[in-house]
Motif scaffolding. Structure first.
Motif, mmCIF file in Angstrom:
data_model
loop_
_atom_site.group_PDB
_atom_site.id
_atom_site.type_symbol
_atom_site.label_atom_id
_atom_site.label_comp_id
_atom_site.label_asym_id
_atom_site.label_seq_id
_atom_site.Cartn_x
_atom_site.Cartn_y
_atom_site.Cartn_z
ATOM 1 N N PHE A 514 0.919 -0.953 0.027
ATOM 2 C CA PHE A 514 -0.199 0.083 -0.433
ATOM 3 C C PHE A 514 0.730 1.564 0.048
ATOM 4 C CE2 PHE A 514 -2.746 -2.573 2.585
ATOM 5 C CZ PHE A 514 -3.623 -3.228 1.181
ATOM 6 N N THR A 515 2.103 1.012 -0.155
ATOM 7 C CA THR A 515 2.953 2.520 -0.019
ATOM 8 C C THR A 515 3.812 2.358 -1.577
ATOM 9 O OG1 THR A 515 5.091 0.888 0.952
ATOM 10 C CG2 THR A 515 3.581 2.243 2.666
ATOM 11 N N GLY A 516 4.134 3.223 -2.196
ATOM 12 C CA GLY A 516 5.249 3.684 -2.752
ATOM 13 C C GLY A 516 3.883 3.658 -4.047
ATOM 14 N N GLU A 517 4.747 2.864 -5.066
ATOM 15 C CA GLU A 517 3.853 3.763 -6.168
ATOM 16 C C GLU A 517 2.605 1.892 -6.005
ATOM 17 O OE1 GLU A 517 5.646 3.146 -9.448
ATOM 18 O OE2 GLU A 517 4.332 3.551 -11.644
ATOM 19 N N THR A 518 1.503 2.858 -5.271
ATOM 20 C CA THR A 518 0.399 2.028 -5.023
ATOM 21 C C THR A 518 -1.295 3.069 -5.445
ATOM 22 O OG1 THR A 518 0.352 2.293 -3.499
ATOM 23 C CG2 THR A 518 1.729 0.630 -3.804
ATOM 24 N N GLY A 519 -2.423 2.537 -6.181
ATOM 25 C CA GLY A 519 -3.061 2.962 -5.733
ATOM 26 C C GLY A 519 -3.962 3.916 -4.884
ATOM 27 N N PRO A 520 -3.430 3.030 -3.408
ATOM 28 C CA PRO A 520 -3.599 3.571 -2.231
ATOM 29 C C PRO A 520 -2.664 5.295 -1.881
ATOM 30 C CG PRO A 520 -4.100 1.320 -1.924
ATOM 31 C CD PRO A 520 -3.277 1.920 -3.285
ATOM 32 N N TYR A 521 -1.188 4.983 -2.936
ATOM 33 C CA TYR A 521 -0.959 6.604 -2.772
ATOM 34 C C TYR A 521 -1.644 7.298 -3.320
ATOM 35 C CZ TYR A 521 3.017 9.876 -3.567
ATOM 36 O OH TYR A 521 3.737 11.254 -3.661
ATOM 37 N N VAL A 522 -2.411 7.419 -4.671
ATOM 38 C CA VAL A 522 -3.036 8.078 -5.089
ATOM 39 C C VAL A 522 -4.378 8.121 -4.177
ATOM 40 C CG1 VAL A 522 -4.347 8.209 -7.060
ATOM 41 C CG2 VAL A 522 -2.092 6.809 -7.091
ATOM 42 N N GLN A 523 -4.641 7.378 -3.940
ATOM 43 C CA GLN A 523 -6.490 7.294 -3.000
ATOM 44 C C GLN A 523 -6.416 8.751 -1.521
ATOM 45 O OE1 GLN A 523 -6.699 3.292 -2.738
ATOM 46 N NE2 GLN A 523 -8.951 4.046 -3.176
ATOM 47 N N TYR A 524 -4.762 8.332 -1.474
ATOM 48 C CA TYR A 524 -4.149 8.892 0.077
ATOM 49 C C TYR A 524 -4.255 11.196 0.029
ATOM 50 C CZ TYR A 524 -1.206 9.995 4.134
ATOM 51 O OH TYR A 524 -0.684 10.147 5.232
ATOM 52 N N GLY A 525 -3.336 10.333 -1.218
ATOM 53 C CA GLY A 525 -4.362 12.339 -1.483
ATOM 54 C C GLY A 525 -4.771 13.202 -2.072
ATOM 55 N N ALA A 526 -5.840 12.101 -2.766
ATOM 56 C CA ALA A 526 -7.526 12.485 -2.215
ATOM 57 C C ALA A 526 -7.677 12.764 -1.513
ATOM 58 C CB ALA A 526 -8.057 12.036 -3.686
ATOM 59 N N VAL A 527 -7.770 11.786 -0.617
ATOM 60 C CA VAL A 527 -8.764 12.296 0.822
ATOM 61 C C VAL A 527 -7.716 13.681 1.323
ATOM 62 C CG1 VAL A 527 -8.538 10.755 3.037
ATOM 63 C CG2 VAL A 527 -8.582 9.126 1.061
ATOM 64 N N LEU A 636 -10.034 4.998 -13.823
ATOM 65 C CA LEU A 636 -9.128 3.782 -13.493
ATOM 66 C C LEU A 636 -9.779 2.972 -12.940
ATOM 67 C CD1 LEU A 636 -5.678 5.150 -12.194
ATOM 68 C CD2 LEU A 636 -5.955 4.541 -14.747
ATOM 69 N N GLY A 637 -11.526 3.505 -12.164
ATOM 70 C CA GLY A 637 -11.900 2.541 -11.983
ATOM 71 C C GLY A 637 -12.015 2.199 -9.903
ATOM 72 N N ILE A 638 -11.058 3.225 -9.423
ATOM 73 C CA ILE A 638 -10.745 3.399 -8.122
ATOM 74 C C ILE A 638 -11.492 4.170 -7.530
ATOM 75 C CG2 ILE A 638 -8.707 4.075 -6.625
ATOM 76 C CD1 ILE A 638 -6.621 2.544 -8.993
ATOM 77 N N THR A 639 -12.206 3.968 -6.297
ATOM 78 C CA THR A 639 -12.768 5.056 -5.845
ATOM 79 C C THR A 639 -11.860 6.017 -4.342
ATOM 80 O OG1 THR A 639 -13.339 3.423 -3.863
ATOM 81 C CG2 THR A 639 -14.982 3.978 -5.861
ATOM 82 N N VAL A 640 -12.394 7.102 -4.211
ATOM 83 C CA VAL A 640 -11.821 7.854 -2.930
ATOM 84 C C VAL A 640 -12.046 7.465 -2.210
ATOM 85 C CG1 VAL A 640 -11.102 10.101 -2.134
ATOM 86 C CG2 VAL A 640 -10.855 9.960 -4.499
ATOM 87 N N PRO A 641 -11.688 7.045 -0.954
ATOM 88 C CA PRO A 641 -12.093 6.354 0.010
ATOM 89 C C PRO A 641 -12.801 8.436 0.903
ATOM 90 C CG PRO A 641 -9.972 5.942 0.786
ATOM 91 C CD PRO A 641 -10.930 6.465 -0.682
ATOM 92 N N ALA A 642 -14.061 8.227 2.113
ATOM 93 C CA ALA A 642 -14.350 8.816 2.704
ATOM 94 C C ALA A 642 -13.141 9.340 4.401
ATOM 95 C CB ALA A 642 -15.382 8.481 3.650
ATOM 96 N N PHE A 643 -11.773 8.236 4.256
ATOM 97 C CA PHE A 643 -11.185 8.544 5.543
ATOM 98 C C PHE A 643 -9.678 7.638 5.309
ATOM 99 C CE2 PHE A 643 -14.538 6.686 7.656
ATOM 100 C CZ PHE A 643 -13.206 5.079 8.593
#
Length: 644
Positions: A514-527, A636-643
RNA sequence: GGGCGCGUAGCUCAGUUGGAUAGAGCAUCAGCCUUCUAAGCUGAGGGUCGCAGGUUCGAUCCCUGCCGCGCCUACCA
């Protein structure tokens, strides 16, 4: 808004060159390596140097002096051996982004069909199928974001050998009755049950070659549609399709229609195609050699270097049609060239209200919908099947459907294999030979592979542990929702970050990261961007506050300007990813945008900013980051989580 | 044998129709939480872009040859 500016620049420059030098060249527009060189670079002087027999530097000097001013471009300067670097009017770009002109809908130039997933309905989906579906689904989202009308098809081979094999397993090996199979379907994870059974029967065939007669009998029964074996076949295939649809919907993957092979048989699609193929002499009846008695397509039709003896059998000597033959018929249907259509029934309605239909053979109670008849067809199929895809296209060509042949695109990708380490973690024993390889091929027949649902579960568990430890105040349901979004983000990004012709050697450690070049990294930015906006309270009226003068003043700061540029590049990224046919490029853009935001986040404390104008501008930039990250992730079919 | 693809940092990979100092992530090492969430940020080390020729003002990219690896080359789907 950058694409419009780019085309303005290119047309202005090429027009000037045509008038000034009488040379018509394709003007290239690049992004300089260093931001300090400006926003765009024109290497056009190098291109002209040869034709004009003049030093690049001199040409560049001339161009800079004589080029008319271009709206949105502030300065031109010569650099290096003859580059022309462009600097943009910063405030103008920011203001354009502030009140974007509505994008004109793309001209409706026909329907695009994308076929993906296409999993044999006889066992659980595995990671290889995930790559196919995620690649296909993301490409569909890209096309739609680009304004295309797209129809998504998932072909169901419900009468093939693989389904027959599982039926053989139930009927002959395990002596399971249809009633008992019903019970198994009602119980949990029928696709897992079949996974094991399929491996078992495959091994049994190997040990008892005579038992292959069971397969032939079963295949025959399934094709005729009569009797208990056929009933078992329907039960298995229909139940497994349900499982696959559930698995894919966990990843946000939807379809519009499920064309099934059983209807291709019953509605005699092949007969129509066969008539056309014979009539137009695309195939002929072989009278000698090993293929004597077969209808074949000459090898020269699909490969110029091939000898005729390498011709491809389309109809076997016993009169049955091969897979390729059926595929030619099916491909013709996709283009509306068959003169036949399926009937359809509703299959299910997704929780967001989108319906998906399945083909049926009977007009009774058929839904008033129509599918197929596309202008362009993308078949998402792994590269191992490129030979068969070539034959299908050759079939269209031989029928004189040249336009359709050109619009039949094999959207190929390399397989997902397993790293030797992943095999060890799965408890799979490898031969010394396999251990030395960089990767090992997934095999459904051997039961070797990582099941899609297992991987998703594992990802959710791992994400949930992390989410729970960081957000103890949230309810279990909220934590689970976020963990699911992160798991899907990680999985989809992992499958997309590799370009299509790279073999993925699946590795748990990398896929579960979940770290580095991953989906969650991008999601983290949006959150985090969302958190700033949330803390800021009611947002000011940006358009009123951020006047040209204010923008111009603030954008003298190089750092801020770079961020404005960063959030302006989404359309550019989408266009180039579509042109290249590479979802990986879209994924990479998402990551780069998130990196830019991370830098912005650390460089500029938005809430604490005391200069009112600047605070408004920073808030606006944050909102832009949030919007562009969300949009890109959506593609990319990835949603932004609430937190997080 | 033929077809397709691959070979870039210790590992996994990007590298936009040939262009300015070949980039990320992971791993390693050194720093940064009293400041909008450290799933983050900063910095360091790490490269004969498989090898050899050719084309070009300029090649990781195009051409030829060679080496190594993978897939495909069924009257299976």
């Amino acid at each position: 808004m950058l694409p419009q500016l780019e085309s303005r620049i290119v047309s202005a420059v090429s027009q000037h060159i045509l008038i000034r030098y009488g040379v018509d060249i394709a003007v290239a527009l690049e992004q300089p390596r260093q931001a300090s060189f400006g926003e765009f670079a024109l290497p056009v002087a190098f291109q002209l140097a040869r034709q004009l027999k003049k030093a690049p530097r001199a040409i560049a000097d001339e161009l800079v002096a004589e080029l008319p001013s271009i709206d949105g471009v502030k300065t031109l300067e010569v650099a290096g051996g003859g580059y022309i670097n462009l600097r943009l009017d910063r405030a103008a770009l920011a203001l354009a982004a502030l009140s974007p002109a509505p994008v004109a809908a793309a001209a409706g130039d026909g329907k695009v069909i994308v076929e993906h997933t296409n999993i044999n309905p006889n066992k659980a989906a595995h990671i290889g199928h995930l790559r196919n579906a995620i690649l296909g689904d993301t490409f569909v989202r890209m096309l739609r974001a680009g304004g295309q009308h797209v129809e998504v098809q998932n072909y169901i081979d419900n009468t093939g050998v693989q389904v027959a094999d599982v039926v053989v397993g139930f009927h002959y090996l395990d002596k399971t009755t249809p009633a008992q199979v019903h019970a198994l379907i009602a119980a949990d994870k029928f696709d897992y049950t079949c996974w094991d059974l399929y491996a078992k029967i495959s091994q049994y065939y190997k040990d008892n070659p005579d038992s292959l007669q069971w397969r032939r009998d079963t295949l025959h029964a399934i094709e005729s549609g009569e009797g208990e074996l056929a009933e078992l076949g329907r039960l298995v295939a229909d139940a497994i399709v349900e499982c696959h649809m559930n698995t894919m919907w966990r990843l946000g993957i939807q379809y519009d229609v499920l064309p099934r092979e059983s209807e291709i048989l019953h509605l005699k699609f092949w007969a129509s195609a066969f008539e056309q193929l014979k009539e137009r002499k695309a195939i002929y009846l072989e009278t000698e050699g090993k293929n004597s008695g077969c209808w074949v397509m000459p090898g020269s039709a699909f490969d110029e270097n091939r000898e005729d003896e390498d011709s491809k059998v389309i109809v076997r000597s016993n009169g049955t049609v091969t897979y390729v033959g059926k595929d030619i018929a099916y491909q013709m249907w996709k283009f509306g060239l068959l003169g036949k259509d399926f009937y359809y029934q509703p299959f299910r309605t997704y929780s967001d209200g989108h319906p998906v239909f399945v083909s049926t053979a009977s007009p009774d109670g058929a839904a008033p919908v129509a599918f197929g008849g596309g202008r362009k067809v993308y078949n998402v199929i792994d590269s191992r099947q490129s030979y068969l895809q070539d034959v299908v296209v050759a079939g269209l060509k031989a029928l004189n459907y040249h336009e359709q042949a050109a619009n039949s695109i094999h959207f190929s990708y390399e397989m997902v294999a397993m790293s030797p380490r992943a095999c060890v973690e799965m408890g799979i024993e490898l031969s010394a030979e396999d251990q030395a390889r960089p990767y090992v091929e997934v095999s459904g027949r051997k039961g070797l592979g990582v099941k899609a649902d297992d991987l998703i579960d594992k990802l959710i568990d791992s994400a949930l542990a992390e989410v729970a430890s960081r957000n103890e105040d949230k309810s279990g349901d909220e934590q689970f929702a976020v963990a699911s979004a992160l798991a899907i983000g990680a999985l989809r990004y992992f499958m997309l970050k590799f370009t299509r012709n790279t073999v993925i050697a699946f590795d748990f450690q990398e896929a579960l990261s979940f770290t580095g070049e991953t989906g969650p990294y991008v999601q983290y930015g949006a959150v985090r961007a969302g958190k700033i906006l949330q803390k800021a309270g009611d947002l000011p009226d940006f358009a009123a506050l951020l006047t040209p003068a204010v923008c111009a003043r603030l954008l003298e700061e190089e750092g801020l300007w770079q961020y404005v540029l960063a959030v302006s590049r989404t359309d550019q990224a989408l266009t180039s990813a579509l042109t290249a046919g590479e979802p990986a490029h879209m994924a990479r853009y998402a990551f780069q945008l998130a990196q830019q935001f991370a830098n912005f986040y650390h460089d500029y404390p938005v809430i604490q900013e005391t200069d009112a104008d600047k605070r408004a501008f920073l808030l606006w930039l944050t909102a832009q980051f949030r919007a562009q990250l969300e949009r890109t992730l959506g593609i990319l079919g990835i949603t932004v989580p609430a937190f997080m």
